[in-house]
Design an enzyme around this catalytic site. Structure first.
Site, PDB file in Angstrom:
ATOM      1  N   SER A  55       0.830  -1.206   0.000  1.00  0.00           N
ATOM      2  CA  SER A  55       0.000   0.000   0.000  1.00  0.00           C
ATOM      3  C   SER A  55       0.863   1.254   0.000  1.00  0.00           C
ATOM      4  O   SER A  55       1.974   1.258   0.562  1.00  0.00           O
ATOM      5  CB  SER A  55      -0.862  -0.033   1.259  1.00  0.00           C
ATOM      6  OG  SER A  55      -1.446   1.217   1.484  1.00  0.00           O
ATOM      7  N   TYR A  98      -2.188  -1.228  10.663  1.00  0.00           N
ATOM      8  CA  TYR A  98      -2.364  -1.743   9.294  1.00  0.00           C
ATOM      9  C   TYR A  98      -1.135  -1.397   8.456  1.00  0.00           C
ATOM     10  O   TYR A  98      -0.530  -2.261   7.819  1.00  0.00           O
ATOM     11  CB  TYR A  98      -3.640  -1.150   8.661  1.00  0.00           C
ATOM     12  CG  TYR A  98      -3.708  -1.381   7.167  1.00  0.00           C
ATOM     13  CD1 TYR A  98      -4.017  -2.638   6.657  1.00  0.00           C
ATOM     14  CD2 TYR A  98      -3.434  -0.348   6.260  1.00  0.00           C
ATOM     15  CE1 TYR A  98      -4.053  -2.865   5.284  1.00  0.00           C
ATOM     16  CE2 TYR A  98      -3.470  -0.559   4.895  1.00  0.00           C
ATOM     17  CZ  TYR A  98      -3.781  -1.821   4.417  1.00  0.00           C
ATOM     18  OH  TYR A  98      -3.807  -2.042   3.053  1.00  0.00           O
ATOM     19  N   LYS A 127       1.992  -3.851   6.774  1.00  0.00           N
ATOM     20  CA  LYS A 127       2.425  -3.917   5.362  1.00  0.00           C
ATOM     21  C   LYS A 127       3.936  -3.689   5.269  1.00  0.00           C
ATOM     22  O   LYS A 127       4.633  -4.367   4.521  1.00  0.00           O
ATOM     23  CB  LYS A 127       1.684  -2.866   4.527  1.00  0.00           C
ATOM     24  CG  LYS A 127       0.198  -3.165   4.332  1.00  0.00           C
ATOM     25  CD  LYS A 127      -0.006  -4.337   3.410  1.00  0.00           C
ATOM     26  CE  LYS A 127      -1.465  -4.744   3.322  1.00  0.00           C
ATOM     27  NZ  LYS A 127      -1.677  -6.006   2.596  1.00  0.00           N
TER      28      LYS A 127
HETATM   29  P1  NAD Z   1     -10.933  -7.281   0.644  1.00  0.00           P
HETATM   30  O1  NAD Z   1     -11.217  -7.318   2.097  1.00  0.00           O
HETATM   31  O2  NAD Z   1     -12.052  -7.017  -0.280  1.00  0.00           O
HETATM   32  O3  NAD Z   1     -10.220  -8.640   0.190  1.00  0.00           O
HETATM   33  C1  NAD Z   1      -9.406  -9.393   1.055  1.00  0.00           C
HETATM   34  C2  NAD Z   1      -9.831 -10.854   0.925  1.00  0.00           C
HETATM   35  O4  NAD Z   1      -9.011 -11.636   1.783  1.00  0.00           O
HETATM   36  C3  NAD Z   1     -11.284 -11.084   1.351  1.00  0.00           C
HETATM   37  O5  NAD Z   1     -11.965 -11.851   0.389  1.00  0.00           O
HETATM   38  C4  NAD Z   1     -11.160 -11.842   2.676  1.00  0.00           C
HETATM   39  O6  NAD Z   1     -12.241 -12.746   2.865  1.00  0.00           O
HETATM   40  C5  NAD Z   1      -9.831 -12.555   2.486  1.00  0.00           C
HETATM   41  N1  NAD Z   1      -9.145 -12.871   3.742  1.00  0.00           N
HETATM   42  C6  NAD Z   1      -8.972 -12.068   4.813  1.00  0.00           C
HETATM   43  N2  NAD Z   1      -8.289 -12.729   5.774  1.00  0.00           N
HETATM   44  C7  NAD Z   1      -8.008 -13.960   5.273  1.00  0.00           C
HETATM   45  C8  NAD Z   1      -7.329 -15.098   5.786  1.00  0.00           C
HETATM   46  N3  NAD Z   1      -6.807 -15.090   7.028  1.00  0.00           N
HETATM   47  N4  NAD Z   1      -7.236 -16.200   5.013  1.00  0.00           N
HETATM   48  C9  NAD Z   1      -7.777 -16.229   3.775  1.00  0.00           C
HETATM   49  N5  NAD Z   1      -8.447 -15.183   3.243  1.00  0.00           N
HETATM   50  C10 NAD Z   1      -8.557 -14.059   3.989  1.00  0.00           C
HETATM   51  O7  NAD Z   1      -9.757  -6.215   0.432  1.00  0.00           O
HETATM   52  P2  NAD Z   1      -9.173  -5.622  -0.929  1.00  0.00           P
HETATM   53  O8  NAD Z   1      -9.549  -4.192  -1.004  1.00  0.00           O
HETATM   54  O9  NAD Z   1      -9.491  -6.515  -2.056  1.00  0.00           O
HETATM   55  O10 NAD Z   1      -7.622  -5.674  -0.593  1.00  0.00           O
HETATM   56  C11 NAD Z   1      -6.797  -6.747  -1.030  1.00  0.00           C
HETATM   57  C12 NAD Z   1      -5.380  -6.506  -0.544  1.00  0.00           C
HETATM   58  O11 NAD Z   1      -4.923  -5.255  -1.043  1.00  0.00           O
HETATM   59  C13 NAD Z   1      -5.261  -6.428   0.979  1.00  0.00           C
HETATM   60  O12 NAD Z   1      -4.053  -7.056   1.354  1.00  0.00           O
HETATM   61  C14 NAD Z   1      -5.195  -4.936   1.247  1.00  0.00           C
HETATM   62  O13 NAD Z   1      -4.508  -4.649   2.424  1.00  0.00           O
HETATM   63  C15 NAD Z   1      -4.445  -4.442   0.022  1.00  0.00           C
HETATM   64  N6  NAD Z   1      -4.709  -3.018  -0.293  1.00  0.00           N
HETATM   65  C16 NAD Z   1      -5.994  -2.594  -0.495  1.00  0.00           C
HETATM   66  C17 NAD Z   1      -6.225  -1.236  -0.772  1.00  0.00           C
HETATM   67  C18 NAD Z   1      -7.626  -0.730  -1.002  1.00  0.00           C
HETATM   68  O14 NAD Z   1      -7.803   0.494  -1.036  1.00  0.00           O
HETATM   69  N7  NAD Z   1      -8.630  -1.580  -1.200  1.00  0.00           N
HETATM   70  C19 NAD Z   1      -5.153  -0.320  -0.824  1.00  0.00           C
HETATM   71  C20 NAD Z   1      -3.867  -0.805  -0.621  1.00  0.00           C
HETATM   72  C21 NAD Z   1      -3.647  -2.169  -0.351  1.00  0.00           C
HETATM   73  N1  UFG Z   2     -13.217  11.107   2.800  1.00  0.00           N
HETATM   74  C1  UFG Z   2     -14.232  12.004   3.072  1.00  0.00           C
HETATM   75  N2  UFG Z   2     -15.418  11.501   3.499  1.00  0.00           N
HETATM   76  C2  UFG Z   2     -15.648  10.170   3.662  1.00  0.00           C
HETATM   77  C3  UFG Z   2     -14.599   9.271   3.373  1.00  0.00           C
HETATM   78  C4  UFG Z   2     -13.383   9.779   2.944  1.00  0.00           C
HETATM   79  O1  UFG Z   2     -14.061  13.220   2.939  1.00  0.00           O
HETATM   80  O2  UFG Z   2     -16.751   9.792   4.074  1.00  0.00           O
HETATM   81  C5  UFG Z   2     -11.933  11.647   2.314  1.00  0.00           C
HETATM   82  C6  UFG Z   2     -10.797  11.321   3.271  1.00  0.00           C
HETATM   83  O3  UFG Z   2     -10.687  12.336   4.231  1.00  0.00           O
HETATM   84  C7  UFG Z   2      -9.607  11.253   2.315  1.00  0.00           C
HETATM   85  C8  UFG Z   2     -10.206  10.827   0.975  1.00  0.00           C
HETATM   86  O4  UFG Z   2     -11.610  11.020   1.100  1.00  0.00           O
HETATM   87  O5  UFG Z   2      -9.100  12.514   2.152  1.00  0.00           O
HETATM   88  C9  UFG Z   2      -9.933   9.377   0.655  1.00  0.00           C
HETATM   89  O6  UFG Z   2     -10.288   8.582   1.781  1.00  0.00           O
HETATM   90  P1  UFG Z   2     -10.355   6.998   1.723  1.00  0.00           P
HETATM   91  O7  UFG Z   2     -10.750   6.532   3.079  1.00  0.00           O
HETATM   92  O8  UFG Z   2     -11.187   6.567   0.568  1.00  0.00           O
HETATM   93  O9  UFG Z   2      -8.851   6.574   1.377  1.00  0.00           O
HETATM   94  P2  UFG Z   2      -7.493   6.816   2.166  1.00  0.00           P
HETATM   95  O10 UFG Z   2      -6.558   7.514   1.232  1.00  0.00           O
HETATM   96  O11 UFG Z   2      -7.722   7.428   3.485  1.00  0.00           O
HETATM   97  O12 UFG Z   2      -6.997   5.310   2.449  1.00  0.00           O
HETATM   98  C10 UFG Z   2      -6.889   4.334   1.403  1.00  0.00           C
HETATM   99  C11 UFG Z   2      -7.074   2.941   1.967  1.00  0.00           C
HETATM  100  C12 UFG Z   2      -5.949   2.605   2.910  1.00  0.00           C
HETATM  101  C13 UFG Z   2      -4.630   2.785   2.233  1.00  0.00           C
HETATM  102  C14 UFG Z   2      -4.533   4.169   1.647  1.00  0.00           C
HETATM  103  C15 UFG Z   2      -3.272   4.323   0.834  1.00  0.00           C
HETATM  104  O13 UFG Z   2      -8.302   2.871   2.682  1.00  0.00           O
HETATM  105  O14 UFG Z   2      -6.041   1.243   3.269  1.00  0.00           O
HETATM  106  O15 UFG Z   2      -5.650   4.427   0.781  1.00  0.00           O
HETATM  107  O16 UFG Z   2      -3.225   3.359  -0.156  1.00  0.00           O
HETATM  108  F1  UFG Z   2      -3.638   2.615   3.138  1.00  0.00           F
END
Ligand code: NAD
Ligand code: UFG
Length: 337
Positions: A123, A148, A152
């Protein structure tokens, strides 16, 4: 065959579709803690291909061993994990357990099986609270604002140590910026449990009438319009990035890639783009800053362009239209996630 952990989650399901459509065989391991089995049907319906599913935990050594014994796995994409920043502050042990111990368990099983090609979902948060955008891969990991983010960074470090110990490992660490949107079929997307924390699902749930109004957290940041700036990319572009990174997984060592568009968009601009793309109304008001938020960050995406020949192609309008199509599908089918 590729083993995809967390393959029924938001990002994993889009990666599964992309890999299957490119001709890869895919086995998914997921414990459905944040997804459900109907996602498999929907992946199969989009791709008209079969997925092998293992319902189980990435911390289960016996299960992992039997998966590696049963299939000829060439590489692993490790998406399984917990991802709610706020929850990680309240329950850090769960985050270190699933995200760090889960990665250790997976790497052990891979080592035992002689499978040494890995893509890891990292991330942008690992750049820490003091980094200046645009973030480039040459910057050091910074101080994290949550367990979190720390989890990572710890996995990134353990992957470096692993690769130093055995040069046969080929690892790509993909640092995602802010993935949004959904598959254009409208069949898979993100549907968070309970009230969303993230901006995009919040906007679409307000537009769907499921939430009364959007709170925009802070309009006094030193940004173009005072609201926070992020690098939003379409989740299908992110999935393509994984396909390209798998193809490039031949180089030994750990290779880091930012996956973002390279441009920053403000919260105000996001609301405007959604309204203009969908014609829906999104009532909002400004609220105080959210604790832990950074004012602005975006990626330098040149390394992925150069070395993976990947670049985010979809427009902001695509992201909005696809989010709204998925929101309508998920509201109609009343999916909890
Ligand atoms: P998500 O929660 O939709 O997907 C994660 C999946 O992993 C889910 O299907 C969940 O059931 C499964 N899971 C959780 N714990 C598990 C375990 N112990 N064993 C097996 N399966 C398990 O999340 P996502 O948004 O698809 O994120 C996927 C990856 O990308 C994560 O590692 C997350 O940290 C990373 N990531 C996500 C974002 C974002 O904004 N969505 C940003 C940066 C990094
Ligand atoms: N925001 C609002 N109102 C809301 C939700 C969000 O104004 O109801 C704003 C937040 O203040 C932020 C922006 O929208 O400025 C984006 O917020 P998100 O929560 O969508 O995303 P973040 O950048 O805070 O975090 C995301 C993921 C994290 C990851 C990070 C960097 O949720 O897991 O991006 O990759 F670590």
């Amino acid at each position: 065959m590729i083993l995809l952990t967390g393959g029924t989650g938001y990002i994993g399901s889009h990666i599964a579709v992309e890999l299957l459509q490119a001709g890869h065989d895919v086995a998914i391991l997921d414990n459905f803690s944040n997804s459900d089995e109907t996602v498999i049907e929907r992946i199969e319906s989009i791709t008209e291909r079969e997925v092998i599913l293992y319902r189980g935990d990435v911390r289960d050594t016996l299960l992992l061993t039997s998966i590696f014994q049963s299939h000829d796995i060439e590489s692993v994409i490790h998406c399984a994990g917990l991802k709610a920043v706020g929850e990680s502050v309240k329950d850090p042990l769960a985050y270190y357990d699933v995200n760090v111990y889960g990665s250790v368990t997976l790497c052990y099983a891979m080592q035992q099986a002689g499978v040494k090609q890995l893509l890891f979902s990292s991330s942008a948060t690992i750049y820490g609270v003091n980094a200046q955008p645009p973030y480039t891969e040459t910057m050091a990991r910074g101080e994290s604002s949550s367990p979190y983010g720390t989890s990572k960074g710890m996995v990134e470090k353990l992957l470096e140590d692993l690769s130093d110990s055995d040069p046969q490992w080929s690892i790509a660490v993909l640092r995602y910026f802010n993935p949004i949107g959904a598959h254009p079929s409208g069949l898979i997307g993100e549907l968070p449990q309970g009230t969303p924390n993230n901006l995009m699902p919040y906007i679409s749930q307000v537009a769907a009438g499921l939430l009364p109004e959007l709170l925009i957290y802070g309009n006094d940041y030193p940004t173009k319009d005072g609201t926070c700036v992020r690098d939003y990319l379409h989740v299908t572009d992110l999935a393509v990035g994984h396909r390209m990174a798998v193809a490039a997984l031949k180089k030994p060592g750990v290779n880091y890639f930012n996956l973002g568009t390279g441009s920053g968009i403000s919260v105000n601009e996001m609301v405007e783009a959604f309204v203009s793309a969908t014609g829906m109304n999104v009532p909002y008001r400004f609220a105080p800053r959210r604790e832990g938020d950074l004012g602005a960050f975006w990626a330098c995406s040149k390394k992925a362009e150069r070395e993976l020949e990947w670049r985010a192609e979809k427009t902001l309008e695509d992201m909005m239209v696809d989010t709204w199509r998925w929101q309508q599908f998920s509201t109609k089918t009343k999916r909890s996630h």
